[in-house]
Design an enzyme around this catalytic site. Structure first.
Site, PDB file in Angstrom:
ATOM      1  N   GLY A  32       0.789  -1.228   0.000  1.00  0.00           N
ATOM      2  CA  GLY A  32       0.000   0.000   0.000  1.00  0.00           C
ATOM      3  C   GLY A  32       0.820   1.275   0.000  1.00  0.00           C
ATOM      4  O   GLY A  32       0.339   2.325  -0.426  1.00  0.00           O
ATOM      5  N   SER A  42       3.235   1.878  -1.884  1.00  0.00           N
ATOM      6  CA  SER A  42       3.729   2.164  -3.241  1.00  0.00           C
ATOM      7  C   SER A  42       2.623   2.426  -4.260  1.00  0.00           C
ATOM      8  O   SER A  42       2.927   2.770  -5.404  1.00  0.00           O
ATOM      9  CB  SER A  42       4.609   1.000  -3.738  1.00  0.00           C
ATOM     10  OG  SER A  42       5.774   0.877  -2.947  1.00  0.00           O
ATOM     11  N   THR A  43       1.348   2.256  -3.874  1.00  0.00           N
ATOM     12  CA  THR A  43       0.294   2.399  -4.893  1.00  0.00           C
ATOM     13  C   THR A  43       0.228   3.814  -5.465  1.00  0.00           C
ATOM     14  O   THR A  43      -0.078   4.000  -6.641  1.00  0.00           O
ATOM     15  CB  THR A  43      -1.093   1.988  -4.338  1.00  0.00           C
ATOM     16  OG1 THR A  43      -1.288   2.636  -3.093  1.00  0.00           O
ATOM     17  CG2 THR A  43      -1.200   0.497  -4.162  1.00  0.00           C
ATOM     18  N   GLN A  77       7.849  -5.655   3.069  1.00  0.00           N
ATOM     19  CA  GLN A  77       7.515  -6.829   2.272  1.00  0.00           C
ATOM     20  C   GLN A  77       7.539  -6.493   0.787  1.00  0.00           C
ATOM     21  O   GLN A  77       7.228  -7.338  -0.036  1.00  0.00           O
ATOM     22  CB  GLN A  77       6.126  -7.338   2.643  1.00  0.00           C
ATOM     23  CG  GLN A  77       6.070  -7.961   4.026  1.00  0.00           C
ATOM     24  CD  GLN A  77       4.747  -8.664   4.230  1.00  0.00           C
ATOM     25  OE1 GLN A  77       3.696  -8.044   4.312  1.00  0.00           O
ATOM     26  NE2 GLN A  77       4.784  -9.970   4.319  1.00  0.00           N
ATOM     27  N   HIS A 124      11.258  -9.563   1.279  1.00  0.00           N
ATOM     28  CA  HIS A 124      10.933 -10.288   0.039  1.00  0.00           C
ATOM     29  C   HIS A 124      11.889  -9.965  -1.091  1.00  0.00           C
ATOM     30  O   HIS A 124      11.620 -10.256  -2.244  1.00  0.00           O
ATOM     31  CB  HIS A 124       9.501  -9.976  -0.400  1.00  0.00           C
ATOM     32  CG  HIS A 124       8.474 -10.553   0.532  1.00  0.00           C
ATOM     33  ND1 HIS A 124       7.130 -10.366   0.362  1.00  0.00           N
ATOM     34  CD2 HIS A 124       8.615 -11.316   1.629  1.00  0.00           C
ATOM     35  CE1 HIS A 124       6.471 -10.988   1.349  1.00  0.00           C
ATOM     36  NE2 HIS A 124       7.361 -11.570   2.126  1.00  0.00           N
ATOM     37  N   CYS A 131      25.516 -13.151  -5.204  1.00  0.00           N
ATOM     38  CA  CYS A 131      26.323 -14.250  -5.713  1.00  0.00           C
ATOM     39  C   CYS A 131      25.941 -15.536  -4.983  1.00  0.00           C
ATOM     40  O   CYS A 131      25.886 -15.552  -3.752  1.00  0.00           O
ATOM     41  CB  CYS A 131      27.799 -13.933  -5.516  1.00  0.00           C
ATOM     42  SG  CYS A 131      28.860 -15.292  -6.021  1.00  0.00           S
ATOM     43  N   CYS A 179      29.524 -13.292 -10.742  1.00  0.00           N
ATOM     44  CA  CYS A 179      30.194 -12.473  -9.733  1.00  0.00           C
ATOM     45  C   CYS A 179      31.432 -11.819 -10.353  1.00  0.00           C
ATOM     46  O   CYS A 179      32.175 -12.453 -11.100  1.00  0.00           O
ATOM     47  CB  CYS A 179      30.596 -13.385  -8.573  1.00  0.00           C
ATOM     48  SG  CYS A 179      31.329 -12.542  -7.172  1.00  0.00           S
ATOM     49  N   CYS A 196      36.075 -15.867  -7.675  1.00  0.00           N
ATOM     50  CA  CYS A 196      34.762 -16.471  -7.385  1.00  0.00           C
ATOM     51  C   CYS A 196      34.031 -16.795  -8.695  1.00  0.00           C
ATOM     52  O   CYS A 196      33.858 -17.958  -9.041  1.00  0.00           O
ATOM     53  CB  CYS A 196      33.928 -15.536  -6.512  1.00  0.00           C
ATOM     54  SG  CYS A 196      32.292 -16.192  -6.158  1.00  0.00           S
ATOM     55  N   GLY A 204       0.283   0.432   4.811  1.00  0.00           N
ATOM     56  CA  GLY A 204      -0.083  -0.335   3.624  1.00  0.00           C
ATOM     57  C   GLY A 204      -0.436  -1.756   3.996  1.00  0.00           C
ATOM     58  O   GLY A 204       0.034  -2.291   4.999  1.00  0.00           O
TER      59      GLY A 204
HETATM   60 ZN   LIG Z   1      30.986 -14.334  -5.689  1.00  0.00          ZN
END
Ligand SMILES: [Zn+2]
EC number: 2.3.1.286
Length: 413
Positions: free
Chosen positions: A45, A47-48, A116, A136, A144, A169, A174, A211
């Site tokens: 709510g 962001s609406t 959320q 979320h 990564c 990455c 890595c 919201g």
């Molecule tokens: Zn990485």
């Protein structure tokens, strides 16, 4: 399977009268003034008003964005063209409520925003991420899968069902596969964000919910605060925890929420109206939103050729220089009004030679969600390009101008 609100009574939208709203905002503002540890829990709510539809608003909602996504699914209905919904969430401009939270955080009053929402608007608004828990995920953030390094992007990173985005990455030792950070139905919420959220729920003496929020959609696993046993609990346990601790819980939402009875105060008004009313009473101005970018330029000499240099340009999170932030759609090197080099992907690394002492322009081209114009960095010659410099670029979409500064807090344009 996600679904809208089943009980029609709970779908109804309520509006406090002007008198009721004034009285409630007076009380809430007083609580905020007296609070030692104020937290805010946000749902769709908030962001609406930016043009992003929510999930649970009913078919006859007063919202300009129209019914919630899950409500449309339940009714097998299509969104109307007249609904004020933006096509691209990247173009959403943070609302009054988002910006009010930035001011409250800057004043040291607001200790944490637990959200959320995955629209990325809390970070885009300028909140410091140390005081934000995004339960979320964030559509602009990928991580990564091997070393957990974070990467912010000025574009939608949401990948396939497996969450892999196809990028890797940056760290040479890595090179792990990157995943988007979005949590889908049935998936576990991120432990670090949850730990932060529950830490603040344990400290809070006031929690404001802004919201509508999902109470049963996303079951999350969390370690209990004291023990090590895993329990499964909905995200709504976070504001509920504040009420259970006999601290003030205030809920600002048009619909009744499952925590209606647990709350010390239920305000039926839009998030923007609630936050504007609070800020007027606290006498704190709501800042205008501007695009904030942090750019790092480094220049390395070539040991074998003094006339040659390697220039590297990178974006970084304005609040955390450790987090790379992909800001540029392309970068051009311009000498004598001609583009002599152009790179349209990362890394933005250029080998440059001295062009007879001619001025060199480095043109930063952005993704343009807010119609940002390119920004030119102009140097009198190759040697005047700094070896190592970080600076900020601020862009006010209403003014259409960039401003370069080395002071992070030098915000007004
Ligand atoms: Zn990485």
């Amino acid at each position: 399977m996600a679904h809208g609100i089943s009980d029609p009574e709970n779908k109804k939208e309520h509006f406090d009268s002007a008198t009721e709203l004034n009285e409630k905002l007076d009380l809430l503002s007083q609580w905020i003034k007296e609070s030692q540890h104020f937290i805010v829990f946000t749902g769709a709510g908030i962001s609406t008003s930016t043009g992003i539809p929510d999930f649970r608003s009913g078919m006859d909602t007063v919202l300009k964005t129209g019914p919630g996504e899950w409500e449309l699914e339940d009714h097998k209905a299509k969104r109307l063209k007249s609904d004020a919904v933006i096509d691209d969430m990247q173009t959403a401009i943070p609302s009054i409520a988002h910006m009010a939270l930035v001011a409250l955080q800057n004043q040291g009053i607001l200790k944490c925003v637990i959200s959320q929402n995955c629209d990325g608007l809390h970070l885009r608004s300028g909140l410091n991420p140390t005081g934000v828990a995004e339960l979320h995920g964030n559509m602009n953030l990928e991580t990564c899968s091997k070393c957990e390094a974070k990467y912010l992007r000025d574009f939608d990173t949401v990948g396939t069902r497996t969450h892999y985005t196809g990028r890797r990455c940056d760290k040479l030792n890595c090179r792990g596969r990157l995943k988007d950070s979005i949590i889908d139905f049935g998936e576990d919420l991120p432990q670090d964000e949850l730990d932060k959220a529950f830490y603040h729920a344990e400290q809070a003496d006031l929690c404001l919910v802004l919201g509508n929020f999902s109470s049963d959609m996303f079951l999350l696993k969390k370690k209990t605060i004291l023990g090590s046993s895993l329990t499964v609990t909905p995200a709504s346990d976070i504001p509920k925890r504040v009420a259970k601790r006999k601290q003030n819980l205030a809920i600002g939402n048009l619909q009744r929420t499952p925590l209606h009875k647990a709350a010390a105060l239920n305000i039926h008004a839009f998030s923007d109206a609630i936050t504007q009313g609070i800020m007027e009473r606290l006498n704190i101005p709501i800042p205008t939103w501007i695009v904030r970018r942090r750019v790092h330029i480094s220049c390395q000499h070539n040991s074998r050729n003094q006339n040659k240099k390697q220039i590297i340009l990178e974006g970084r999170d304005p609040n955390n220089p450790e987090i790379p932030f992909t800001l540029f759609e392309s970068i051009q090197i311009i000498v004598d009004q001609k583009v002599i080099k152009e790179i349209a992907h990362q890394p933005f690394t250029f080998d440059l030679v001295d062009y007879d002492q001619q001025p060199i322009t480095i043109r930063l081209n952005f993704f343009g969600h807010y119609n940002e114009i390119p920004f030119d960095l102009t140097y009198s010659n190759l040697t005047s390009i700094p070896n190592d410099e970080q600076f900020y670029l601020f862009y006010n979409p209403m003014m259409g101008q960039w401003r370069k500064t080395t002071n992070k807090d030098d915000l007004p344009v």
